[in-house]
Design an enzyme around this catalytic site. Sequence first.
Site, PDB file in Angstrom:
ATOM      1  N   ARG A  72      44.525  46.455  47.781  1.00  0.00           N
ATOM      2  CA  ARG A  72      45.552  46.192  46.769  1.00  0.00           C
ATOM      3  C   ARG A  72      46.966  46.267  47.348  1.00  0.00           C
ATOM      4  NH1 ARG A  72      41.463  44.638  45.546  1.00  0.00           N
ATOM      5  NH2 ARG A  72      40.210  45.070  43.704  1.00  0.00           N
ATOM      6  N   SER A 129      42.320  46.080  35.380  1.00  0.00           N
ATOM      7  CA  SER A 129      42.057  47.457  35.815  1.00  0.00           C
ATOM      8  C   SER A 129      43.379  48.203  35.982  1.00  0.00           C
ATOM      9  CB  SER A 129      41.302  47.462  37.147  1.00  0.00           C
ATOM     10  OG  SER A 129      40.042  46.850  37.007  1.00  0.00           O
ATOM     11  N   GLU A 147      47.235  50.841  39.387  1.00  0.00           N
ATOM     12  CA  GLU A 147      47.161  49.566  40.087  1.00  0.00           C
ATOM     13  C   GLU A 147      48.167  48.587  39.504  1.00  0.00           C
ATOM     14  OE1 GLU A 147      43.766  46.175  40.137  1.00  0.00           O
ATOM     15  OE2 GLU A 147      43.199  48.071  41.086  1.00  0.00           O
TER      16      GLU A 147
END
Length: 296
Positions: free
Chosen positions: A169, A219, A289
């Site tokens: 990420r 998410s 995130e």
Amino acid sequence: MTADIFKEITPDIKLNEPMSRHTSFRIGGAADMFATVRSAAEAAELIRAAHRTRTPFIVLGNGSNILVGDGGVRGLVIQIGITDIEVNGTEIYAGAGAMMSKIAAEAAKNALSGFEPLSGIPGTLGGCIYMNAGAYGGEIKNAVKSVEYLDDNGQLHTVTANECLFGYRSSIFTDGGKYITSAVLHLEKGSEDDIRAEMADYNLRRTSKQPLSLPSAGSVFKRPEGSFAGKLIEDAGLKGCAIGGAQVSELHAGFIVNRGAATAKDVRDLIEHIQNEVKKQFGIQLQPEIKMIGED
């Protein structure tokens, strides 16, 4: 007036534009100015004008992985709306504003394999490259050949996949100051029927397990080492937990959904509550995130 300077570059400048119209969460106060650009040259001009006028600015895609504060965004929001897609052999050129689903459709039509796990990600190519998005064991880094971006001076650069320094990420773009405009993807020849079948399977998994009927930003937390955020949240007894209009999804605990009137504060407070409970019960600090921008 500063807005007039930007309007000379593109007449499509919206003033006091609610950011709730431009995020998948459907949350966010107003941006002072909002512009959608259709070319790298237009984006470069806006960036240079922002520096000349000392106007703060941010660059985004379709807002599928961000939470905008209730106080809105000061300065200028530049939305990358470069959506061109071209196929050349086993390579696909796509603008940063092209939706992943559109790229997947072109890949399938041309019997190009390697994009199947990413086909259902509800975001743009630029946003996915920015954070090295992934799904079902695949990551965008596996398909990227090269990326074009603008720097803070509005200069265009090209980097290879290796130079993007993709991590979990993360990439060189998450550090700021580099704004993706397009990319070249390298895929492999395959069977169109097999590719479509695999994409359909991933789509079925996504629709059956994720709360796609309510606004969310996907998410919320990064995957902690050796575990899964959704499982930790569910095991902590937080599935369905709500603060204001924000709720931990009853379908997938890794998602926070907007039940209809959620504020950014509701979401932030719920994120903090989840972090505190998971830390208290399991000793694991969950890291968000989603990107949080704007003012509270």
